[in-house]
Motif scaffolding. Structure first.
Motif, PDB file in Angstrom:
ATOM      1  N   LEU A   1      -6.706  10.336  -1.290  1.00  0.00           N
ATOM      2  CA  LEU A   1      -6.387   9.483  -2.424  1.00  0.00           C
ATOM      3  C   LEU A   1      -7.458   9.589  -3.508  1.00  0.00           C
ATOM      4  CD1 LEU A   1      -5.244   6.211  -0.597  1.00  0.00           C
ATOM      5  CD2 LEU A   1      -3.851   8.163  -1.288  1.00  0.00           C
TER       6      LEU A   1
ATOM      7  N   ILE B   1     -10.832   2.049   4.193  1.00  0.00           N
ATOM      8  CA  ILE B   1     -10.124   3.270   3.820  1.00  0.00           C
ATOM      9  C   ILE B   1     -11.001   4.458   4.192  1.00  0.00           C
ATOM     10  CG2 ILE B   1      -9.130   4.629   1.931  1.00  0.00           C
ATOM     11  CD1 ILE B   1      -8.589   2.021   0.456  1.00  0.00           C
TER      12      ILE B   1
ATOM     13  N   THR C   1       0.822  -1.216   0.000  1.00  0.00           N
ATOM     14  CA  THR C   1       0.000   0.000   0.000  1.00  0.00           C
ATOM     15  C   THR C   1       0.857   1.267   0.000  1.00  0.00           C
ATOM     16  OG1 THR C   1      -0.115   0.209   2.432  1.00  0.00           O
ATOM     17  CG2 THR C   1      -1.748  -1.230   1.362  1.00  0.00           C
ATOM     18  N   ASN C   2       2.151   1.124   0.362  1.00  0.00           N
ATOM     19  CA  ASN C   2       3.061   2.275   0.439  1.00  0.00           C
ATOM     20  C   ASN C   2       2.550   3.361   1.393  1.00  0.00           C
ATOM     21  OD1 ASN C   2       5.069   1.349  -1.389  1.00  0.00           O
ATOM     22  ND2 ASN C   2       3.720   1.855  -3.100  1.00  0.00           N
ATOM     23  N   SER C   3       1.832   2.945   2.412  1.00  0.00           N
ATOM     24  CA  SER C   3       1.371   3.893   3.432  1.00  0.00           C
ATOM     25  C   SER C   3       2.363   3.918   4.589  1.00  0.00           C
ATOM     26  CB  SER C   3      -0.015   3.483   3.946  1.00  0.00           C
ATOM     27  OG  SER C   3       0.032   2.196   4.548  1.00  0.00           O
ATOM     28  N   ASN C   4       2.253   4.942   5.413  1.00  0.00           N
ATOM     29  CA  ASN C   4       3.106   5.047   6.593  1.00  0.00           C
ATOM     30  C   ASN C   4       2.475   4.273   7.749  1.00  0.00           C
ATOM     31  OD1 ASN C   4       4.900   6.949   5.301  1.00  0.00           O
ATOM     32  ND2 ASN C   4       3.335   8.517   5.629  1.00  0.00           N
TER      33      ASN C   4
ATOM     34  N   LYS D   1      -5.856  13.708   5.872  1.00  0.00           N
ATOM     35  CA  LYS D   1      -5.105  12.448   5.840  1.00  0.00           C
ATOM     36  C   LYS D   1      -6.055  11.282   5.562  1.00  0.00           C
ATOM     37  CE  LYS D   1      -1.395  13.919   8.949  1.00  0.00           C
ATOM     38  NZ  LYS D   1      -0.698  13.683  10.239  1.00  0.00           N
ATOM     39  N   THR D   2      -5.499  10.252   4.945  1.00  0.00           N
ATOM     40  CA  THR D   2      -6.274   9.048   4.647  1.00  0.00           C
ATOM     41  C   THR D   2      -5.691   7.878   5.418  1.00  0.00           C
ATOM     42  OG1 THR D   2      -6.771   9.832   2.409  1.00  0.00           O
ATOM     43  CG2 THR D   2      -7.080   7.485   2.836  1.00  0.00           C
TER      44      THR D   2
ATOM     45  N   GLY E   1      -2.273   1.985   8.258  1.00  0.00           N
ATOM     46  CA  GLY E   1      -1.299   2.900   7.688  1.00  0.00           C
ATOM     47  C   GLY E   1      -1.947   4.232   7.346  1.00  0.00           C
ATOM     48  N   GLU E   2      -1.126   5.212   7.012  1.00  0.00           N
ATOM     49  CA  GLU E   2      -1.631   6.568   6.777  1.00  0.00           C
ATOM     50  C   GLU E   2      -0.998   7.178   5.527  1.00  0.00           C
ATOM     51  OE1 GLU E   2      -2.171   9.953   9.983  1.00  0.00           O
ATOM     52  OE2 GLU E   2      -0.145  10.011   9.175  1.00  0.00           O
ATOM     53  N   TYR E   3      -1.816   7.944   4.815  1.00  0.00           N
ATOM     54  CA  TYR E   3      -1.340   8.765   3.701  1.00  0.00           C
ATOM     55  C   TYR E   3      -1.579  10.226   4.077  1.00  0.00           C
ATOM     56  CZ  TYR E   3      -2.048   4.352   1.169  1.00  0.00           C
ATOM     57  OH  TYR E   3      -2.044   3.033   0.769  1.00  0.00           O
TER      58      TYR E   3
ATOM     59  N   TYR F   1     -10.966   8.868   4.661  1.00  0.00           N
ATOM     60  CA  TYR F   1     -10.292  10.160   4.545  1.00  0.00           C
ATOM     61  C   TYR F   1     -10.870  11.125   5.566  1.00  0.00           C
ATOM     62  CZ  TYR F   1      -9.202  14.828   2.804  1.00  0.00           C
ATOM     63  OH  TYR F   1      -8.796  16.133   2.704  1.00  0.00           O
TER      64      TYR F   1
END
Length: 243
Positions: free
Chosen positions: A164, A221, A43-46, A229-230, A158-160, A223
């Motif tokens: 998105l 998911i 997912t490449n999220s933090n 932030k998502t 995780g967080e973006y 937002y």
């Protein structure tokens, strides 16, 4: 002598088969946890946190002292800082807590009646997710010592740092489903919110019934307009936290 050799031969085969079964079981569990972690990384999220919630029923008569000792032992075996574990007892319930800077462990023991007692475990870690397999396995082994009726839910979040786009969300979902060998069963979509229920071939032991279908993978998911932030949540079998 022939009979003795035959008995020895049968024993050796039995031991070998048992060893293979144990290794196979461990491999299967390790495989789904590894794929679960891989799916999160895709997912490449933090990473924000992971949460493990478990509950079990003990179908025999145990007194409050026994229930207290079981809850304490579970908590102590989940952490190296045994002296930091806190205990409180109220009537027919036991509360055990442990907290440090990165980890929180909460255990509640409930004596319902002479034939039923329940233990609920809640673990939260906000530092690392690579140890999920170790904690999950340790918890499962601990609870299995006392009951065959054990349910465990695992969630990693995780967080973006942005909202998105729909195409990006779709791409993330497809990556997770493909990596987990999963099929989407249903979804709920609202403004700034999406929840997907799926069935994964890797998670057969975690199955739940939902609308006459089996599910064992839940992806959420959401937002937040307040902080722009998502958050993304991947759980098996379902997400059991407020999100």
């Amino acid at each position: 002598m022939k009979l003795f050799k035959s008995i020895i031969y049968i024993c050796l085969i039995t031991i070998s088969l048992c060893s293979v079964a144990m290794i196979y079981g461990e491999t299967r569990q390790s495989q789904w946890i590894d794929k679960f972690i891989d799916s999160f990384e895709l997912t490449n999220s933090n990473f924000k946190f992971y949460n493990i919630k478990a509950n079990m029923m003990i179908e025999k008569d145990i007194d409050m002292n026994e229930l207290q000792n079981i809850c304490l032992l579970i908590a102590q075996n989940l952490t190296n800082n045994k002296d930091e574990v806190c205990l409180k007892t109220e009537k027919s319930q036991v509360y055990v807590n442990y907290n440090d800077k990165n980890t929180g462990i909460s255990i509640v023991g409930i004596k319902k009646n002479a034939k039923e007692s329940y233990i609920i475990v809640d673990i939260l870690n906000n530092k690392v997710y690579k140890n999920i397999e170790n904690i999950y396995t340790k918890l499962e082994n601990e609870l299995s010592e006392y009951s065959n009726d054990v349910d465990i839910n695992v969630c990693i979040a995780g967080e973006y740092t942005k909202k998105l786009k729909k195409a990006k969300i779709s791409d993330i979902l497809q990556k997770i489903l493909y990596n987990m060998y999963a099929e989407k069963i249903s979804d709920i979509e609202e403004e700034n919110f999406l929840s997907v229920n799926a069935y994964s071939k890797l998670l057969k032991e975690n199955n739940l019934k939902y609308l006459d279908r089996e599910i064992n993978l839940n992806i959420g998911i959401r937002y937040s307009e307040d902080d722009d932030k998502t958050m993304i949540y991947i759980a098996t079998p379902i997400i059991k936290i407020d999100y």
